[in-house]
Motif scaffolding. Structure first.
Motif, short mmCIF file in Angstrom:
data_model
loop_
_atom_site.label_atom_id
_atom_site.label_comp_id
_atom_site.label_asym_id
_atom_site.label_seq_id
_atom_site.Cartn_x
_atom_site.Cartn_y
_atom_site.Cartn_z
N LEU A 238 28.53 48.09 40.47
CA LEU A 238 27.28 47.52 40.35
C LEU A 238 26.15 48.68 40.56
CD1 LEU A 238 28.32 44.16 42.19
CD2 LEU A 238 28.54 44.75 39.56
N GLU A 239 25.07 48.41 40.50
CA GLU A 239 24.07 49.40 41.01
C GLU A 239 22.78 48.90 41.57
OE1 GLU A 239 23.14 50.97 37.09
OE2 GLU A 239 24.96 51.71 36.76
N SER A 240 22.07 49.50 42.28
CA SER A 240 20.55 49.39 42.52
C SER A 240 20.43 49.10 43.85
CB SER A 240 20.00 48.30 41.51
OG SER A 240 18.65 48.06 41.89
N PRO A 241 19.88 49.94 44.85
CA PRO A 241 19.78 51.46 44.37
C PRO A 241 21.06 52.02 44.78
CG PRO A 241 18.76 50.98 46.41
CD PRO A 241 19.36 49.73 45.90
N PHE A 242 22.10 51.33 45.23
CA PHE A 242 23.41 51.91 45.51
C PHE A 242 24.39 51.54 44.46
CE2 PHE A 242 21.12 51.49 49.67
CZ PHE A 242 21.20 52.71 50.17
N TYR A 243 25.54 52.34 44.47
CA TYR A 243 26.44 52.06 43.55
C TYR A 243 27.41 51.33 44.40
CZ TYR A 243 24.88 55.32 39.94
OH TYR A 243 23.98 55.73 38.89
N VAL A 244 27.99 50.28 44.05
CA VAL A 244 28.97 49.57 44.70
C VAL A 244 30.19 49.39 43.96
CG1 VAL A 244 29.46 47.50 46.03
CG2 VAL A 244 27.15 48.46 46.43
N LEU A 245 31.29 49.33 44.46
CA LEU A 245 32.47 49.03 43.93
C LEU A 245 33.42 48.14 44.33
CD1 LEU A 245 34.87 51.87 41.93
CD2 LEU A 245 35.90 50.03 43.11
N ILE A 246 33.71 46.98 43.48
CA ILE A 246 34.21 46.02 44.32
C ILE A 246 35.47 45.58 43.68
CG2 ILE A 246 34.30 43.32 44.97
CD1 ILE A 246 30.94 43.55 44.96
N GLU A 247 36.65 45.46 44.33
CA GLU A 247 37.86 45.05 43.69
C GLU A 247 38.28 43.61 44.28
OE1 GLU A 247 41.28 47.92 42.69
OE2 GLU A 247 42.19 46.55 43.90
N THR A 248 38.58 42.68 43.19
CA THR A 248 39.35 41.49 43.76
C THR A 248 40.84 41.53 43.50
OG1 THR A 248 39.00 40.17 41.64
CG2 THR A 248 37.01 40.38 43.18
N SER A 249 41.56 40.92 44.13
CA SER A 249 42.99 40.87 43.45
C SER A 249 43.52 39.29 43.87
CB SER A 249 43.83 41.84 44.24
OG SER A 249 43.56 41.81 45.72
N GLY A 250 44.26 38.96 42.98
CA GLY A 250 44.63 37.37 43.08
C GLY A 250 45.82 37.05 42.26
N SER A 251 46.15 35.83 42.11
CA SER A 251 47.34 35.51 41.56
C SER A 251 47.13 34.72 39.97
CB SER A 251 47.99 34.60 42.43
OG SER A 251 47.32 33.34 42.97
N ARG A 252 45.66 34.33 39.85
CA ARG A 252 45.40 33.79 38.69
C ARG A 252 44.09 34.11 38.06
NH1 ARG A 252 43.79 28.17 37.65
NH2 ARG A 252 43.82 27.81 39.83
N ALA A 253 44.57 34.94 37.00
CA ALA A 253 43.38 35.81 36.08
C ALA A 253 41.93 34.89 35.94
CB ALA A 253 43.83 36.45 34.79
N GLU A 254 42.02 33.59 35.50
CA GLU A 254 40.97 32.65 35.01
C GLU A 254 40.49 32.49 36.33
OE1 GLU A 254 44.15 30.53 34.09
OE2 GLU A 254 44.48 32.68 33.83
#
Ligand code: FAD
Ligand code: MLT
Ligand code: ZN
Length: 427
Positions: A238-254
């Motif tokens: 995501l942006e504005s004004p910084f770039y942020v990278l977020i990772e989520t991890s879990g067991s059910r995609a939907e």
């Protein structure tokens, strides 16, 4: 290079002699390296800011060999510099003078893996990325990940107490490391290689070696808890004004996608985020992570890098970056702030064409005083090594420093293990 920038005097250790080399050859036949090219690479750190002049590198394969080497060095008063992948950021991984380099490169065997609990026991020289592949093929992941994964060793990770990119999700090595085997300075093998989740029998000695940067013992094997491999992974950039990278991890995609989308909609509606992209497939996921993981490599192309690794309250995390831009003006090429936002960890990097004493003087002690003034830590995850050892007092009270010196004297009375590192020189 080193002495010019950082005044330091050689301590009265013995100088490795021909007889010493012959003795090492008897302990590890064919693995005593004196080749000048290999030594040139092992004498200089990844950032190319600290360079020693060691004339010998040893490549043991077993903890018994490490024990034999240290017993000998202790007896002969020879200084030793433990080295893993040599990716450390604070000059701890290379000799300052002629310390013997003790490399874990050949100690790269997995000892055991429990396919139900996910407990991995391996030698200290296993490369992090290879361990990741090994456990992922068995349905688990390593609890830590970092940009240096292709080179760094698990022993080096433990010795630096590396944080990295999964810290927020899986926590510190102080929690995920279940046991260690360590060879002490006099050659004693301390086998605390437990695979137990719970063990309250007395002092938790392994914790002392996590983050001790090779100054208290040589880590020869690691027992570590691997979490199950997440079945669904999402990365948002995501942006504005910084770039942020977020990772989520879990067991059910939907389910995970639904939660992430709700969050993104909210963030967009509130104006906090203006643009971005989401990835679930491996290729795009890796490409997005590469943008983050390769920042330090990119900066190293910008010239000389003054690197600071600070823990700060999240709401003031970026203030020092803007403050320094104003303070340094054209003295610096770039003042860059990135890091691990969720952990309150700022990587403050200042670049210039070449090393400049006046720029260093403008940065230090200012950066440390600013950090201490905000009740932060002068080392969040890289350690103190050679370059930051004199800044320790900004983050620890005198009584803590004294206790550290006492522990060092107890475990390494001759001070042969990684001298000139982590602790300030004694008055
Ligand atoms: P080395 O660099 O070889 O050694 C580091 C220190 O540990 C030295 O003091 C050395 O003497 C000691 N040591 C090494 N092995 C042993 C052993 N077996 N026993 C005792 N002492 C030992 N760090 C983070 O925390 N988070 C990050 O996200 C991160 N990203 C990085 C990205 C890049 C591109 C690079 C180059 C570095 C990064 N680092 C990061 C720095 C980090 O400290 C190291 O990458 C890693 O933990 C060091 O492992 P190593 O095997 O290379 O150790
Ligand atoms: C990172 O987070 O990228 C590492 O700690 C390396 C660095 O600080 O440059
Ligand atoms: Zn980092």
């Amino acid at each position: 290079l080193t002495q010019e920038r950082y005044p330091v005097k050689r301590l009265p250790f013995s100088t490795p002699s021909e007889a010493d080399l012959a003795a090492f050859e008897r302990i590890i036949p064919g693995r005593v390296v004196t080749d000048t090219e290999v030594l040139a690479a092992s004498n200089v750190d990844w950032l190319r800011t600290v360079r020693g002049c060691s004339r010998v590198l040893l490549r043991p394969r077993t903890s018994e060999e490490v024990a034999h080497i240290l017993r000998y060095c202790h007896e002969r008063n020879l200084a030793v510099n433990p080295q893993g992948g040599n990716t450390g950021m604070v000059g701890g991984s290379v000799p300052v003078f002629d310390e013997i380099i003790l490399s874990t490169a050949l100690m790269n065997q997995v000892i055991s893996f429990h396919s139900v609990s996910g407990t991995l026991v391996c030698q200290a020289g296993c490369i992090l990325e290879e361990l990741s592949q090994y456990v992922e093929a068995r349905g688990f992941v390593m609890p830590l990940d970092l940009g240096a994964k292709g080179s760094c060793h698990i022993g080096g990770n433990v010795a630096t107490n590396a944080g990295g990119l999964r810290f927020l999700r899986y926590g510190s090595l102080h929690g995920t490391v279940l046991g260690l085997e360590v060879v002490l300075a006099d050659g004693t093998v301390l086998n605390c290689l437990s695979a137990l989740r719970k063990d309250n029998t007395g002092y938790d000695l392994k914790q002392l070696f996590i983050g001790s940067e090779g100054t208290l013992g040589v880590i020869t094997a690691v027992s570590i808890q691997c979490p199950p491999k997440p079945r669904a992974v999402n990365v948002a950039f995501l942006e504005s004004p910084f770039y942020v990278l977020i990772e989520t991890s879990g067991s059910r995609a939907e389910h995970d996608a639904e939660k992430l989308n709700d969050f993104l909609e909210q963030a967009l509606r509130s104006g906090l985020v203006t643009d971005g992209t989401v990835a679930t497939d491996q290729m795009k996921l890796k490409a997005l992570w590469a943008l983050r993981e390769r920042i330090s490599e990119a900066l190293s192309w910008d010239g000389y890098v003054y690197k600071y690794d600070l823990s700060l309250p999240t709401d003031t995390l970026y203030d020092l970056v803007t403050d320094l831009r104003a303070r340094l003006g054209s003295q610096a090429k770039h003042v860059v702030g990135y890091g691990h936002l969720g952990d309150g960890n700022l990587h403050l990097n200042v670049t210039s064409e070449a090393f400049s004493r006046s720029l260093l003087d403008a940065l230090e002690p200012y950066v440390y005083e600013w950090t201490a003034g905000h009740r932060g830590s002068v080392s969040a995850e890289h350690g103190l090594g050679f370059k930051k050892k004199d800044a320790l007092h900004y983050s620890k009270p005198p009584a803590a420093l004294r206790l550290m010196q006492q522990l060092k004297a107890l475990l390494d009375p001759k001070g042969i293990l990684n001298p000139y590192k982590t602790l300030p020189a004694q008055a």
